[in-house]
Design a protein around this motif. Structure first.
Motif, short mmCIF file in Angstrom:
data_model
loop_
_atom_site.label_atom_id
_atom_site.label_comp_id
_atom_site.label_asym_id
_atom_site.label_seq_id
_atom_site.Cartn_x
_atom_site.Cartn_y
_atom_site.Cartn_z
N LEU A 1 0.84 -1.19 0.00
CA LEU A 1 0.00 0.00 0.00
C LEU A 1 0.88 1.25 0.00
CD1 LEU A 1 -1.67 -2.33 1.40
CD2 LEU A 1 -2.90 -0.54 2.57
N HIS A 2 0.34 2.32 -0.53
CA HIS A 2 1.01 3.62 -0.40
C HIS A 2 0.00 4.63 0.15
CE1 HIS A 2 4.57 2.22 -2.51
NE2 HIS A 2 3.78 1.72 -3.45
N CYS B 1 4.59 9.65 1.37
CA CYS B 1 3.88 8.38 1.55
C CYS B 1 3.68 8.14 3.04
CB CYS B 1 4.67 7.24 0.92
SG CYS B 1 3.85 5.64 1.14
N PHE C 1 3.74 2.74 5.45
CA PHE C 1 5.07 2.15 5.27
C PHE C 1 5.06 1.13 4.15
CE2 PHE C 1 8.71 -0.39 5.67
CZ PHE C 1 9.69 0.50 6.05
N HIS D 1 10.80 3.94 1.96
CA HIS D 1 9.49 4.57 2.20
C HIS D 1 9.66 6.05 2.56
CE1 HIS D 1 5.85 5.47 4.59
NE2 HIS D 1 6.64 5.69 5.62
N MET E 1 9.91 8.44 -0.23
CA MET E 1 8.77 8.56 -1.14
C MET E 1 8.04 9.87 -0.83
SD MET E 1 6.04 5.59 -2.05
CE MET E 1 4.71 5.85 -3.22
CU1 CUA Z 1 4.97 4.23 -0.35
CU2 CUA Z 1 5.50 4.29 1.92
#
Ligand code: CUA
Ligand code: K7E
Length: 633
Positions: A562-563, A598, A601, A606, A609
């Motif tokens: 997931l983001h 983001c 995680f 991450h 991002m």
């Molecule tokens: Cu994509 Cu954290």
């Protein structure tokens, strides 16, 4: 129900429970603790689910005024996830993207009481989960394909305080809805409270469900006397085609209901022949009130009847074979089993004792089969696979087990404090599983690590496979579960990613090469991809006042990747599942540079991002705190 019942605890219990305490609880409670400790190892094994193993059942708890649904496993009682329904939930981005924001509309909370799993032939089919909002008269549908809320219907016209909901009929033809609080109709009408008995109206209703899509729509409504319609259940097997609701305040009273609405010895269970209601609606034997087909029992006979029951009833529960309708008065120590055959015979013979606003009232003595001596403050009843019923006893803080047909109470188990609902495995179906019972308790009274004045809600897992009920485990949850349903885990076939091939979103992009920012006048459209570990584009340049729309697609096809998309100082956080596209809309009314990043995680990088929203054309130095500081100087 909780606050009401709490008051009830202190008032009625003042009398009733002193008696109960004298009779048994003191010794019983301390004994329970000892029993729990001595049987601890055995109980621990019985509820143990080893790391890496999964539970054989799902438990769907209503979240009460949190507006959500909590999902647990049985028997481990582990909390697995929260399904946001009536309240925003940043953890999944619910209520922040366009679709869910629109679904929530003007309300950011709900009072979710009774989850109802969809059924086929009276058995849970694992397709949808419905839940009512008592506060804003809505019903939500959750798809069990992805555990997401997909529709919120309402506020339902004419229905006020939708508590007696969302029980489903055996093939999910209808979802029940009802008015807990009668009001003048249609909504928007003002009438003095002094005219309550004549000008206020109750409503019981069937909300229709599309058998293929689950889409809910307004079905029929029935105009009822100004009683308070409390809880419902659909008939099944022998009583298929019928729906039942309890109601209190047959006195049509206002003011201090705990006094004014408990004058008469009997309130009612409403029995609706919903096939007849459906037919009347089809044939146009209705009035249209606020766009809904409403049946007035004064004009249409044979649709609705009143069954007298002990005063101030709460739950009404239909046995798995549909033969018995179980209803209890909260102030009594018995529960009544009404015989559906006898109800039908009484209707055929017009064996009525009178009427209320054109609705025939049946005779208690002609339709009851038995009064079961369950104990103090019976509320709700559930069933197992051996022909036993389990009734929660709020005042006595216990569960009584009794036999359908012989009406014998065979066992009783003390519960910590003030049980409300209870749920057995597949307990609302035509073929319950037995095995487990979960008691949903109103108070936990410091049985847990201290967390301040607002204590968690308690539920207790009980083994009902043997002759004697056995306490296995105790679990806590956020406020506040009312009802829960337990379904076999293998009935739910949830997906793990949204397949790219199935994506129908017109503005999804699947290749970072297609990422772009397009301007049309003051509208800026951003086609954005999220993939480990970047956003494309990672720079959005706009002018102050532009309307920005971001079409954000998570182009991953990997499970659990997931983001999130959190935008600094904009109250925006959206989460995209693998293969999902969400739409984020906002007006860029603050000048400056705002990082987005983001929030979910996703990988070792991450933290990297991230990107920037650059908003040009404004005046710097406008932050709230500096303004406030300036004002003070
Ligand atoms: Cu994509 Cu954290
Ligand atoms: Cu008993 Cu709303 Cu069903 Cu609370 S309700 S317990």
């Amino acid at each position: 129900m909780k606050s009401k019942m709490r008051r009830f605890t202190w008032v009625v219990v003042g009398a009733g429970c002193i008696l109960a305490v004298l009779l048994l609880p003191q010794s019983c409670r301390s004994k329970t603790r000892v029993q729990q400790r001595t049987g601890a190892a055995e109980s621990a094994v019985a509820s143990y689910v080893a790391p890496g193993d999964v539970d054989p059942y799902y438990l769907f708890y209503s979240g009460g005024h949190s507006g959500q649904i909590y999902v647990g496993g049985v028997p481990s009682m582990r909390h697995i996830c929260t399904i946001p329904v009536f309240s925003p939930y940043p953890a999944t981005g619910y209520g922040f993207d366009k679709e869910t924001k629109e679904m929530l509309g003007e309300y950011t909370w709900g009072d979710a009481h009774h989850p109802a799993l969809s059924e086929t032939k009276g058995d849970y089919d694992g397709r949808w989960l419905f839940i009512n909002d008592n506060a804003n008269n809505r019903i939500a549908r959750i798809e069990l394909r992805d555990f997401k809320t997909r529709q919120i219907l309402g506020p339902i016209p004419n229905v006020s305080g939708n508590h007696g909901s969302t029980f489903v009929t055996p093939n999910t033809e209808y979802i029940l809805a009802a008015s807990r609080f009668s009001i003048p109709l249609p909504k928007g009408t003002m009438a003095p409270i002094e005219n309550y008995a004549s000008q206020y109206k109750g409503v019981v209703a069937g909300i229709s469900v599309d058998p293929n899509t689950g889409q809910m729509a307004l079905g029929w409504e029935i105009l009822m006397p100004p009683f308070n319609y409390d809880l419902g259940d659909a008939g099944k097997m022998a009583s298929e085609g019928w729906a039942f609701w309890t109601c209190y305040n047959a006195e049509r009273a206002t003011g201090k209901l705990e006094v004014t609405a408990t004058q008469k010895d009997r309130d009612y269970i409403v029995a609706v022949d919903w096939k007849a209601a459906e037919k009347a609606a089809k044939e146009g034997k209705v009035k249209t009130i606020d766009g809904v087909k409403v049946i007035d029992p004064k004009d249409v006979q044979g649709v609705v009847y009143l069954l007298p029951c002990s005063k101030s009833p709460h739950g009404v529960d239909v046995s798995p074979d549909g033969k018995y309708i179980i209803g209890s008065g909260k102030l009594q120590s018995i529960t009544t089993a009404f015989n559906f055959e006898k109800i039908k015979t009484a209707i055929a013979k017009k064996d009525f004792s009178g009427q209320e606003d054109g609705i025939p009232v049946l005779k208690y003595e002609s339709i009851k089969d038995a009064e079961i001596n369950v104990g103090l403050g019976p509320l709700h009843t559930q069933f197992d696979d051996q022909g036993f019923a389990y009734t929660s006893l709020f005042v006595e803080s216990a569960v009584a087990k009794w036999k359908l047909g012989t009406w014998e109470v065979v066992d009783k188990i003390p519960i910590t404090y003030n049980i409300g609902h209870l749920a057995t495995a597949e307990g609302d179906t035509v073929s319950p599983d037995g095995k487990y019972l979960v008691a949903l308790n109103k108070l936990s009274h410091g049985r847990h690590l201290t967390v301040g004045p607002s204590q968690p809600e308690c539920s207790q897992l009980i083994d009902v496979s043997g002759e004697k009920m056995k306490m296995l485990y105790e679990a806590y949850t956020e406020p506040e579960p009312h009802y829960a349903q337990i379904i076999k885990a293998d009935k739910i076939k949830a997906i793990e990613v949204y397949q790219k091939a199935d994506s129908k979103h017109p503005n999804a992009i699947w290749d970072v090469k297609d990422a772009r920012v397009e301007r049309k006048g003051n509208n800026v459209n951003v086609y954005m991809a999220a993939v480990r570990s970047s956003f494309e584009p990672n720079k959005i340049e706009v002018k102050q006042g532009d309307r920005v729309t971001i079409y954000l697609t998570n182009i991953e096809q990997t499970t659990d990747e997931l983001h999130g998309f959190g935008l600094n100082e904009h109250n925006i956080n959206v989460v995209v599942d693998p293969g999902e596209t969400k739409v984020i809309e906002f007006v860029a009314n603050k000048p400056g540079v705002f990082p987005f990043y983001c929030t979910n995680f996703c990988s070792a990088l991450h933290q990297e991002m991230q990107g920037y929203l650059l908003v040009g054309g404004g005046k710097p130095g406008q932050s709230q705190l500096s303004k406030a500081a300036g004002a003070q100087q």
